[in-house]
Design a protein around this motif. Structure first.
Motif, short mmCIF file in Angstrom:
data_model
loop_
_atom_site.label_atom_id
_atom_site.label_comp_id
_atom_site.label_asym_id
_atom_site.label_seq_id
_atom_site.Cartn_x
_atom_site.Cartn_y
_atom_site.Cartn_z
N LEU A 392 0.85 -1.19 0.00
CA LEU A 392 0.00 0.00 0.00
C LEU A 392 0.89 1.25 0.00
O LEU A 392 1.79 1.37 0.83
CB LEU A 392 -0.91 0.03 1.23
N ARG A 393 0.63 2.15 -0.92
CA ARG A 393 1.39 3.42 -0.96
C ARG A 393 0.42 4.59 -0.83
O ARG A 393 -0.53 4.70 -1.61
CB ARG A 393 2.19 3.54 -2.26
N GLY A 404 -0.35 7.61 12.28
CA GLY A 404 -1.19 6.89 13.23
C GLY A 404 -2.59 6.65 12.68
O GLY A 404 -3.18 5.60 12.92
N ARG A 405 -3.12 7.61 11.93
CA ARG A 405 -4.46 7.43 11.37
C ARG A 405 -4.47 6.34 10.31
O ARG A 405 -5.42 5.57 10.21
CB ARG A 405 -4.95 8.76 10.81
N LEU A 406 -3.40 6.27 9.52
CA LEU A 406 -3.31 5.21 8.51
C LEU A 406 -3.26 3.84 9.19
O LEU A 406 -4.03 2.93 8.84
CB LEU A 406 -2.06 5.40 7.64
N ALA A 407 -2.33 3.71 10.14
CA ALA A 407 -2.18 2.43 10.83
C ALA A 407 -3.43 2.07 11.63
O ALA A 407 -3.83 0.90 11.69
CB ALA A 407 -0.95 2.47 11.74
N GLY A 408 -4.06 3.08 12.22
CA GLY A 408 -5.26 2.83 13.02
C GLY A 408 -6.41 2.32 12.18
O GLY A 408 -7.13 1.38 12.59
N ALA A 409 -6.62 2.90 11.00
CA ALA A 409 -7.71 2.44 10.13
C ALA A 409 -7.50 1.01 9.69
O ALA A 409 -8.43 0.20 9.65
CB ALA A 409 -7.82 3.37 8.91
N LEU A 410 -6.25 0.66 9.37
CA LEU A 410 -5.96 -0.71 8.98
C LEU A 410 -6.15 -1.66 10.17
O LEU A 410 -6.72 -2.76 10.02
CB LEU A 410 -4.53 -0.82 8.44
N ARG A 448 -9.96 -3.02 1.64
CA ARG A 448 -10.79 -2.00 0.98
C ARG A 448 -11.59 -1.19 1.99
O ARG A 448 -11.77 0.02 1.83
CB ARG A 448 -11.72 -2.67 -0.02
N SER A 449 -12.07 -1.86 3.02
CA SER A 449 -12.81 -1.15 4.07
C SER A 449 -11.93 -0.12 4.76
O SER A 449 -12.35 1.03 5.00
CB SER A 449 -13.34 -2.16 5.09
N ALA A 450 -10.68 -0.51 5.06
CA ALA A 450 -9.75 0.43 5.69
C ALA A 450 -9.42 1.60 4.76
O ALA A 450 -9.35 2.76 5.20
CB ALA A 450 -8.47 -0.30 6.09
N LEU A 451 -9.27 1.31 3.46
CA LEU A 451 -8.97 2.38 2.51
C LEU A 451 -10.13 3.37 2.40
O LEU A 451 -9.91 4.58 2.23
CB LEU A 451 -8.64 1.80 1.15
N ALA A 455 -9.77 7.31 3.14
CA ALA A 455 -10.17 8.30 2.14
C ALA A 455 -11.04 9.39 2.74
O ALA A 455 -10.98 10.56 2.34
CB ALA A 455 -10.89 7.61 0.99
N ARG A 456 -11.87 9.01 3.73
CA ARG A 456 -12.77 9.99 4.37
C ARG A 456 -12.05 10.86 5.40
O ARG A 456 -12.62 11.82 5.90
CB ARG A 456 -13.95 9.28 5.02
N ALA A 457 -10.80 10.50 5.73
CA ALA A 457 -10.07 11.22 6.78
C ALA A 457 -9.37 12.48 6.27
O ALA A 457 -8.75 13.20 7.05
CB ALA A 457 -9.05 10.29 7.43
N SER A 458 -9.43 12.72 4.98
CA SER A 458 -8.86 13.94 4.37
C SER A 458 -7.37 14.10 4.62
O SER A 458 -6.87 15.21 4.85
CB SER A 458 -9.61 15.19 4.88
#
Length: 472
Positions: A392-393, A404-410, A448-451, A455-458
């Motif tokens: 994932l890039r 942290g937000r990226l890792a948290g969503a995943l 896909r759910s995490a992505l 995406a909604r986190a701006s």
């Protein structure tokens, strides 16, 4: 890559119909191939539909190796008629102008022709012509992957009904003998997985991007200049050519009757140099793969760019070469590779089919090979249900808390991260950085759910890049 022969605008007689419109037993049709069996060594008469790149290669091989091919087939092989669109076009020296015609109907219904070879390409009029040829008891050889992906099961059923052969080695992998291997060599085994490089254009472009560090547009332009890519490369670089071939292989490997439009397909246009740098950093190469797996009641078919270990054999199949890795339950992995397109590589497969079908006709067992192919409807595993590791890039705003937000969503989606890397420091005035993550094995639906949450986190400056990782 270069595709077979002439366009499909050839003369047809009024009243000609497609596969669905041809009745099971035409009143005027002969009863089948029995009338041509056991003829004491009389030549097999061939009708050729199309005489472009591949058709010219077929004529060259038939002429250059006439004695050898006659010995292999048991009878001489003679081209009787050649259907083309343009009678005045310059062709290979082995093409006798006296054999040319624009009347395709006359070729497929000629009572003296035993075998039809189709290298025109496209769905129509090829579908109708091959249907009518079989209705008239003629064996058929085709290199038309698009036709077989869309109508292969129906054509096979018609061939079985009419007791004729439908041979198509050249339709998947060009000169690579994969169709014959799956049909015959794996008859005693159960194929569990296919992982294949099936498009030489994509493989050449990815090889140049990896080795020379050039961009996709630059590599594509090089491929076009060298004749490795069409002026309109859409079918190749968007993955549909490989998908057509995968559907053909799935018929033989898994006995699967599937709609080609249902196969998940991704191309290579969006790959960037940074993806190759990170792939290499983590020990991977980027390849465009066609993947098929036996999954019990369902079958998994997908085509997309993929990260594979640099030490694997497939990672080192470079340039315009194709390769197919087949894993059998008893045999384990086996690999065939070679040139996947072009006049002579594809012609080698087409002529090999001609020899097989001619031998069957001459020996009185026409249709025997085709009757061994059994198909059933197989639903496809939804892409959300596949499991893989992922690259994932993310291009994100360079500010605290983003990582942290990226890792948290995943994490909330149940996805574990194996590696995480931030690409360098932002330059003055630059507000974005690239973050690359390698995940552990996860369901694609969870990814896909995490992505979607991310995406909604701006925090993204551009859409994320997702690549699957395969162990081969």
């Amino acid at each position: 890559m270069t595709r077979p022969g002439d366009p499909s605008e050839l003369t047809q007689h009024p009243g000609a119909t497609g596969l669905a419109g041809v009745p099971s037993h035409h009143p005027s049709s002969p009863p089948g191939p029995e009338r041509r069996r056991l003829r004491g060594g009389a030549p097999i008469q061939i009708g050729l539909l199309g005489c472009g790149t591949v058709g010219g290669g077929v004529l060259r091989l038939l002429a250059d190796k006439a004695d050898h091919l006659a010995a292999r087939a048991g009878v001489p092989l003679v081209v009787r008629r050649i259907a083309v669109r343009d009678l005045d076009r310059q062709r290979v020296p082995e093409c006798d102008p006296a054999l040319l015609t624009t009347d395709t109907e006359a070729v497929v219904t000629d009572p003296d022709i035993d075998l039809i070879v189709e290298v025109m390409g496209g769905e129509e009029p090829a579908l109708d012509l091959l249907s009518r040829a079989m209705e008239h008891g003629k064996g058929v050889v085709t290199a038309n992957k698009l036709l077989l992906a869309a109508h292969g099961p129906a054509l096979l059923a018609r061939a079985v009904e009419r007791r004729v052969d439908l041979a198509f080695e050249g339709a998947a992998g060009g000169g690579i003998p994969i169709v014959r291997n799956l049909r015959e060599s794996f008859a005693s085994d159960r194929v569990e997985r296919i992982v294949a490089i099936l498009n030489g254009t994509c493989n050449y472009i990815l090889t140049r991007m990896r080795e020379a560090g050039v961009s996709f547009p630059t590599a594509l332009a090089e491929a076009q200049e060298l004749g490795y890519a069409e002026a309109d490369p859409t079918l190749d670089v968007d993955g549909h050519d490989a998908a057509h071939k995968l559907v053909v292989l799935a018929m033989l490997a898994f006995g699967a009757r599937v709609a080609d439009a249902e196969v998940s397909v991704e191309g290579i246009r969006d790959l960037e140099e940074i993806d190759f740098r990170h792939a290499d950093r983590f020990g991977y190469a980027v390849k465009h793969l066609a993947i098929g797996c036996e999954r019990g009641n369902v079958v998994e078919l997908r085509v997309h760019p993929t990260l594979i270990p640099k030490r694997s054999v497939l990672a080192n199949v470079s340039g315009v070469l194709n390769a197919v890795l087949v894993e059998g339950r008893a045999l384990g992995p086996s690999l065939v590779y070679g040139r996947g397109a072009g006049d002579l590589p594809t012609a080698v497969s087409v002529v090999a089919d001609i020899v097989d079908v001619a031998r069957s006709i001459a020996s009185g067992v026409a249709g025997m090979q085709t009757r061994g192919i059994a198909l059933t409807d197989r639903p496809l595993l939804p892409l959300a249900d596949i499991e893989s590791r992922y690259y994932l890039r993310f291009t994100v705003a360079d500010r605290p808390g983003v990582m942290g937000r990226l890792a948290g969503a995943l994490g909330e989606a149940g996805v574990s991260i194996e590696h995480i890397v931030q690409e360098g420091e932002p330059q003055p005035g630059d507000t974005a950085v690239d973050v690359v993550m390698i995940t552990r094995r996860a369901r694609e639906g969870a990814i896909r759910s995490a992505l979607d949450v991310i995406a909604r986190a701006s925090v993204l400056q551009r859409p994320p890049r997702l690549l699957r990782i395969e162990g081969v």
